[in-house]
Design an enzyme around this catalytic site. Structure first.
Site, mmCIF file in Angstrom:
data_model
loop_
_atom_site.group_PDB
_atom_site.id
_atom_site.type_symbol
_atom_site.label_atom_id
_atom_site.label_comp_id
_atom_site.label_asym_id
_atom_site.label_seq_id
_atom_site.Cartn_x
_atom_site.Cartn_y
_atom_site.Cartn_z
ATOM 1 N N CYS C 23 0.815 -1.218 0.000
ATOM 2 C CA CYS C 23 0.000 0.000 0.000
ATOM 3 C C CYS C 23 0.851 1.272 0.000
ATOM 4 O O CYS C 23 0.312 2.376 -0.054
ATOM 5 C CB CYS C 23 -0.963 0.018 1.189
ATOM 6 S SG CYS C 23 -2.266 -1.233 1.055
ATOM 7 N N HIS C 68 -12.428 8.579 -9.365
ATOM 8 C CA HIS C 68 -11.382 8.616 -10.396
ATOM 9 C C HIS C 68 -10.353 9.704 -10.100
ATOM 10 O O HIS C 68 -9.947 10.466 -10.998
ATOM 11 C CB HIS C 68 -11.992 8.814 -11.800
ATOM 12 C CG HIS C 68 -12.644 7.568 -12.324
ATOM 13 N ND1 HIS C 68 -13.884 7.154 -11.901
ATOM 14 C CD2 HIS C 68 -12.223 6.633 -13.214
ATOM 15 C CE1 HIS C 68 -14.201 6.024 -12.515
ATOM 16 N NE2 HIS C 68 -13.222 5.683 -13.307
ATOM 17 N N GLU C 123 -13.318 -1.045 1.018
ATOM 18 C CA GLU C 123 -12.160 -0.864 0.148
ATOM 19 C C GLU C 123 -12.074 -1.999 -0.861
ATOM 20 O O GLU C 123 -11.489 -1.871 -1.942
ATOM 21 C CB GLU C 123 -10.890 -0.825 1.005
ATOM 22 C CG GLU C 123 -9.657 -0.448 0.246
ATOM 23 C CD GLU C 123 -8.437 -0.376 1.132
ATOM 24 O OE1 GLU C 123 -8.166 0.714 1.684
ATOM 25 O OE2 GLU C 123 -7.738 -1.409 1.301
#
Lengths: 133, 133, 133
Positions: C23, C68, C123
């Site tokens: 991550c 986005h 998530e």
């Protein structure tokens, strides 16, 4: 207050004692265990705990102990049979209901010092049992 | 503390009074009612209640009363029309919103002496209303 | 007591600072934000709030700001790079973890005077973080 949840899939066999109905027969389920942790504050990374750490600890234990395994109450006469035949099973003090499996996983998470709030065991897509403090 | 949930799918027609927008028109939904029961202790089998017992009682009532049925507020002018045409409908004291349908099912479960904690009505895959004490 | 939930899907890019593991790299997720509102009483229509009103307010904000888009901590060295290259990003005071994104959306809903109880950010299909009062 923050909560995080990690879902872990596994499958198990079981059967219930003291029960009239189809769950008295040997059978099994595709299950999903949802581990929910809670914390008032986040760590310096901004997390309750890393999702990956929940997964690596709890999933490893589930894979080693419960996945693709018969979960049997210690009073079940099958225990002696499976022992004699060297078949794998996981022995529970109580009936292996969804309620008791949820509590079993909760207790393991608590022993790992996870700030666990609840464990939800989906026995099917339409039924769950949850243990919470 | 233990909770169990049973999900029951059905579909219904409705329309809302005192509402500006598409829900004022006759329409319907594929719904999912999630019945959550809670108990501090388990019975001798290790259960809050048998999933099958929730299903047989609540699903039977939903199938008989709400499934494939128009849910209409008693003030709806359609009530007279459907009555005249011998069409099936279910009469509600209030507007048949997801909130009021959740409460309706909750009240039925409570009348059956189920230890009901909440009823969640998914009106679609992205929207639910829940009634809880 | 009544609760309603509206689920809003979007996708975002992020990466975590002060983190050892994958991550720390630039990556992204298909996310689902579940906005839960609560009220002791219903309005005259029988609603906590119209599902469509939650969607139009919160989804519009998410679409404009987070969808986005790279979500970056203000301390991230990429901020200067993306600024120089006129690329879109959303600046967060904290690390863009699922916990902090859930709190960010919660704060926005609260600023709109929504009776928000929690925001859950899925998530992935197996992991969520939730912020609640």
């Amino acid at each position: 207050m923050y909560q995080i949840l990690k879902s872990i899939s596994f499958c198990y066999g079981h059967r219930l004692l003291k029960y009239q109905g189809p769950c008295a027969n040997l059978h099994g389920h595709n299950a999903r265990a949802e581990i929910t942790l809670a914390s008032e504050q986040l760590d310096e990374r901004g997390m309750v705990m890393d999702f990956g750490d929940i997964k690596s600890v709890i999933k490893t234990w589930i894979d080693d102990n419960l996945d693709h395994t018969m979960l049997l109450c210690k009073d079940d006469p099958l225990v002696a049979v499976l022992t004699d035949n060297q078949e794998k099973f996981y022995l529970m003090d109580k009936n292996p209901t969804a309620e008791n499996i949820a509590e079993l996983i909760f207790n393991y998470a608590e022993q790992q010092n996870f700030p666990v709030e609840s464990v939800t065991l989906w026995e099917s897509d339409t039924s769950f049992a949850r243990f919470l403090r």
